[in-house]
Scaffold this motif. Structure first.
Motif, PDB file in Angstrom:
ATOM      1  N   SER A   1      34.474  41.780  23.630  1.00 32.67           N
ATOM      2  CA  SER A   1      34.615  40.759  24.665  1.00 32.67           C
ATOM      3  C   SER A   1      34.147  41.241  26.029  1.00 32.67           C
ATOM      4  CB  SER A   1      36.076  40.301  24.733  1.00 32.67           C
ATOM      5  OG  SER A   1      36.918  41.404  24.908  1.00 32.67           O
ATOM      6  N   GLY A   2      33.340  42.286  26.062  1.00 27.38           N
ATOM      7  CA  GLY A   2      32.793  42.741  27.326  1.00 27.38           C
ATOM      8  C   GLY A   2      33.700  43.750  28.001  1.00 27.38           C
ATOM      9  N   ILE A   3      33.235  44.263  29.113  1.00 26.66           N
ATOM     10  CA  ILE A   3      33.930  45.345  29.801  1.00 26.66           C
ATOM     11  C   ILE A   3      35.313  44.926  30.282  1.00 26.66           C
ATOM     12  CG2 ILE A   3      32.927  44.904  32.087  1.00 26.66           C
ATOM     13  CD1 ILE A   3      33.518  48.370  30.581  1.00 26.66           C
ATOM     14  N   GLU A   4      35.483  43.668  30.667  1.00 28.89           N
ATOM     15  CA  GLU A   4      36.779  43.225  31.160  1.00 28.89           C
ATOM     16  C   GLU A   4      37.737  42.878  30.038  1.00 28.89           C
ATOM     17  OE1 GLU A   4      33.955  41.547  32.128  1.00 28.89           O
ATOM     18  OE2 GLU A   4      33.662  42.221  34.167  1.00 28.89           O
ATOM     19  N   GLY A   5      37.272  42.849  28.787  1.00 23.45           N
ATOM     20  CA  GLY A   5      38.138  42.461  27.688  1.00 23.45           C
ATOM     21  C   GLY A   5      38.645  41.052  27.919  1.00 23.45           C
ATOM     22  N   GLN A   6      39.927  40.857  27.788  1.00 16.68           N
ATOM     23  CA  GLN A   6      40.522  39.548  27.996  1.00 16.68           C
ATOM     24  C   GLN A   6      41.353  39.536  29.268  1.00 16.68           C
ATOM     25  OE1 GLN A   6      42.628  38.872  24.354  1.00 16.68           O
ATOM     26  NE2 GLN A   6      40.773  38.770  23.151  1.00 16.68           N
ATOM     27  N   CYS A   7      40.962  40.333  30.228  1.00 13.23           N
ATOM     28  CA  CYS A   7      41.700  40.450  31.482  1.00 13.23           C
ATOM     29  C   CYS A   7      41.504  39.218  32.353  1.00 13.23           C
ATOM     30  CB  CYS A   7      41.230  41.678  32.263  1.00 13.23           C
ATOM     31  SG  CYS A   7      41.432  43.214  31.367  1.00 13.23           S
ATOM     32  N   VAL A   8      42.515  38.937  33.158  1.00  9.98           N
ATOM     33  CA  VAL A   8      42.421  37.847  34.124  1.00  9.98           C
ATOM     34  C   VAL A   8      41.927  38.413  35.446  1.00  9.98           C
ATOM     35  CG1 VAL A   8      44.249  36.498  33.020  1.00  9.98           C
ATOM     36  CG2 VAL A   8      44.820  38.081  34.856  1.00  9.98           C
ATOM     37  N   SER A   9      41.516  37.536  36.334  1.00  7.17           N
ATOM     38  CA  SER A   9      41.064  37.958  37.656  1.00  7.17           C
ATOM     39  C   SER A   9      42.273  38.198  38.555  1.00  7.17           C
ATOM     40  CB  SER A   9      40.185  36.877  38.269  1.00  7.17           C
ATOM     41  OG  SER A   9      39.956  37.156  39.633  1.00  7.17           O
ATOM     42  N   ILE A  10      42.190  39.231  39.385  1.00  8.08           N
ATOM     43  CA  ILE A  10      43.279  39.506  40.335  1.00  8.08           C
ATOM     44  C   ILE A  10      43.411  38.359  41.330  1.00  8.08           C
ATOM     45  CG2 ILE A  10      41.889  40.848  41.969  1.00  8.08           C
ATOM     46  CD1 ILE A  10      45.570  41.422  40.880  1.00  8.08           C
ATOM     47  N   ALA A  11      42.355  37.557  41.479  1.00  9.36           N
ATOM     48  CA  ALA A  11      42.397  36.389  42.369  1.00  9.36           C
ATOM     49  C   ALA A  11      43.407  35.346  41.876  1.00  9.36           C
ATOM     50  CB  ALA A  11      41.014  35.772  42.504  1.00  9.36           C
ATOM     51  N   SER A  12      43.865  35.487  40.635  1.00  6.86           N
ATOM     52  CA  SER A  12      44.872  34.572  40.082  1.00  6.86           C
ATOM     53  C   SER A  12      46.252  34.821  40.680  1.00  6.86           C
ATOM     54  CB  SER A  12      44.982  34.748  38.561  1.00  6.86           C
ATOM     55  OG  SER A  12      43.758  34.498  37.940  1.00  6.86           O
ATOM     56  N   TYR A  13      46.381  35.906  41.444  1.00  4.02           N
ATOM     57  CA  TYR A  13      47.668  36.293  42.005  1.00  4.02           C
ATOM     58  C   TYR A  13      47.579  36.428  43.518  1.00  4.02           C
ATOM     59  CZ  TYR A  13      48.691  37.291  37.179  1.00  4.02           C
ATOM     60  OH  TYR A  13      48.864  37.172  35.829  1.00  4.02           O
ATOM     61  N   GLU A  14      48.658  36.052  44.201  1.00  8.11           N
ATOM     62  CA  GLU A  14      48.765  36.240  45.645  1.00  8.11           C
ATOM     63  C   GLU A  14      49.745  37.379  45.884  1.00  8.11           C
ATOM     64  OE1 GLU A  14      50.436  33.999  49.644  1.00  8.11           O
ATOM     65  OE2 GLU A  14      50.313  32.882  47.768  1.00  8.11           O
ATOM     66  N   LYS A  15      49.274  38.462  46.514  1.00 10.35           N
ATOM     67  CA  LYS A  15      50.156  39.584  46.831  1.00 10.35           C
ATOM     68  C   LYS A  15      51.102  39.153  47.939  1.00 10.35           C
ATOM     69  CE  LYS A  15      46.830  43.171  45.662  1.00 10.35           C
ATOM     70  NZ  LYS A  15      45.936  44.207  46.226  1.00 10.35           N
ATOM     71  N   LEU A  16      52.404  39.376  47.734  1.00  6.56           N
ATOM     72  CA  LEU A  16      53.418  39.004  48.709  1.00  6.56           C
ATOM     73  C   LEU A  16      53.823  40.180  49.581  1.00  6.56           C
ATOM     74  CD1 LEU A  16      55.585  36.775  46.350  1.00  6.56           C
ATOM     75  CD2 LEU A  16      53.814  36.036  47.966  1.00  6.56           C
ATOM     76  N   ASN A  17      54.074  41.337  48.977  1.00  6.63           N
ATOM     77  CA  ASN A  17      54.413  42.534  49.726  1.00  6.63           C
ATOM     78  C   ASN A  17      54.312  43.754  48.828  1.00  6.63           C
ATOM     79  OD1 ASN A  17      56.920  41.291  48.577  1.00  6.63           O
ATOM     80  ND2 ASN A  17      57.829  43.212  49.269  1.00  6.63           N
ATOM     81  N   GLN A  18      54.187  44.920  49.453  1.00  7.10           N
ATOM     82  CA  GLN A  18      54.133  46.171  48.713  1.00  7.10           C
ATOM     83  C   GLN A  18      55.551  46.619  48.419  1.00  7.10           C
ATOM     84  OE1 GLN A  18      51.412  49.202  50.142  1.00  7.10           O
ATOM     85  NE2 GLN A  18      52.762  50.825  49.402  1.00  7.10           N
ATOM     86  N   LEU A  19      55.805  47.015  47.164  1.00  5.82           N
ATOM     87  CA  LEU A  19      57.132  47.474  46.754  1.00  5.82           C
ATOM     88  C   LEU A  19      57.247  48.987  46.769  1.00  5.82           C
ATOM     89  CD1 LEU A  19      57.708  45.085  43.726  1.00  5.82           C
ATOM     90  CD2 LEU A  19      58.685  44.889  46.018  1.00  5.82           C
ATOM     91  N   GLY A  20      56.156  49.663  46.465  1.00  5.36           N
ATOM     92  CA  GLY A  20      56.215  51.123  46.414  1.00  5.36           C
ATOM     93  C   GLY A  20      54.860  51.718  46.116  1.00  5.36           C
ATOM     94  N   GLU A  21      54.785  53.029  46.279  1.00  9.03           N
ATOM     95  CA  GLU A  21      53.540  53.747  46.024  1.00  9.03           C
ATOM     96  C   GLU A  21      53.880  55.108  45.469  1.00  9.03           C
ATOM     97  OE1 GLU A  21      49.442  55.030  48.345  1.00  9.03           O
ATOM     98  OE2 GLU A  21      51.009  53.972  49.436  1.00  9.03           O
ATOM     99  N   GLY A  22      53.108  55.530  44.478  1.00 10.55           N
ATOM    100  CA  GLY A  22      53.330  56.842  43.882  1.00 10.55           C
ATOM    101  C   GLY A  22      52.013  57.482  43.505  1.00 10.55           C
ATOM    102  N   THR A  23      52.102  58.542  42.746  1.00 12.40           N
ATOM    103  CA  THR A  23      50.929  59.300  42.340  1.00 12.40           C
ATOM    104  C   THR A  23      49.956  58.449  41.532  1.00 12.40           C
ATOM    105  OG1 THR A  23      52.264  61.289  42.270  1.00 12.40           O
ATOM    106  CG2 THR A  23      50.169  61.362  41.083  1.00 12.40           C
ATOM    107  N   TYR A  24      50.476  57.576  40.686  1.00 12.83           N
ATOM    108  CA  TYR A  24      49.627  56.845  39.749  1.00 12.83           C
ATOM    109  C   TYR A  24      49.255  55.443  40.193  1.00 12.83           C
ATOM    110  CZ  TYR A  24      50.847  60.775  36.853  1.00 12.83           C
ATOM    111  OH  TYR A  24      51.023  62.044  36.383  1.00 12.83           O
ATOM    112  N   GLY A  25      49.743  54.989  41.327  1.00 10.23           N
ATOM    113  CA  GLY A  25      49.352  53.671  41.777  1.00 10.23           C
ATOM    114  C   GLY A  25      50.271  53.080  42.822  1.00 10.23           C
ATOM    115  N   VAL A  26      49.945  51.843  43.175  1.00  7.06           N
ATOM    116  CA  VAL A  26      50.693  51.080  44.167  1.00  7.06           C
ATOM    117  C   VAL A  26      51.249  49.847  43.460  1.00  7.06           C
ATOM    118  CG1 VAL A  26      50.545  49.859  46.369  1.00  7.06           C
ATOM    119  CG2 VAL A  26      49.085  51.839  45.963  1.00  7.06           C
ATOM    120  N   VAL A  27      52.503  49.504  43.748  1.00 12.35           N
ATOM    121  CA  VAL A  27      53.133  48.338  43.123  1.00 12.35           C
ATOM    122  C   VAL A  27      53.385  47.270  44.193  1.00 12.35           C
ATOM    123  CG1 VAL A  27      55.094  47.487  41.788  1.00 12.35           C
ATOM    124  CG2 VAL A  27      54.213  49.792  41.373  1.00 12.35           C
TER     125      VAL A  27
END
Length: 133
Positions: free
Chosen positions: A28-54
């Motif tokens: 199904s291509g490089i994106e597989g069956q992933c959705v676009s991040i544009a489908s979500y509205e970021k409200l606020n940052q909850l935390g950040e660590g070595t492996y990513g930001v939530v």
């Protein structure tokens, strides 16, 4: 005249124990069956660590509040696609189903798939004070 028996198959990803991983990338291509991040509205940052930001975010279609974990991928790793460790983490977390484990709902990608990779997860409101360090 002989027949060419050429078979094209999806790459077989293996876990560190040698077990095959089903990453949902069936031709199904490089994106597989992933959705676009544009489908979500970021409200606020909850935390950040070595492996990513939530982030706390809201699905633009359903208004469901979710947690988005932006997976940290170095520039060097990005040149070679998504690191296998990231694919393993996503695959394992998507396969786990338990009341005490946050559910990974989906995987979302940015406009350029390798630039931004997010795990879309259930959002759980924090109750009480966090544990002291």
């Amino acid at each position: 005249m002989g027949e060419n028996n050429v078979s094209i198959s999806t790459p077989q990803w293996m876990s560190i124990t040698g077990q095959p991983l089903d990453l949902g990338l069936h031709n199904s291509g490089i994106e597989g069956q992933c959705v676009s991040i544009a489908s979500y509205e970021k409200l606020n940052q909850l935390g950040e660590g070595t492996y990513g930001v939530v982030y706390r975010a809201q699905d633009r279609q359903t208004s469901r509040v979710v947690a988005l974990k932006q997976v940290r991928i170095s520039a060097e790793e990005r040149q070679n696609s998504v690191p296998i460790t990231t694919l393993r983490e996503i695959s394992i977390l998507r396969s786990l189903k338990h009341n005490n484990i946050i559910d990974v709902i989906d995987v979302a990608v940015g406009a350029h798939a390798m630039d931004e990779v997010y795990m879309v997860m259930e959002y759980a409101e924090q109750v009480g004070n966090p544990m002291p360090r």
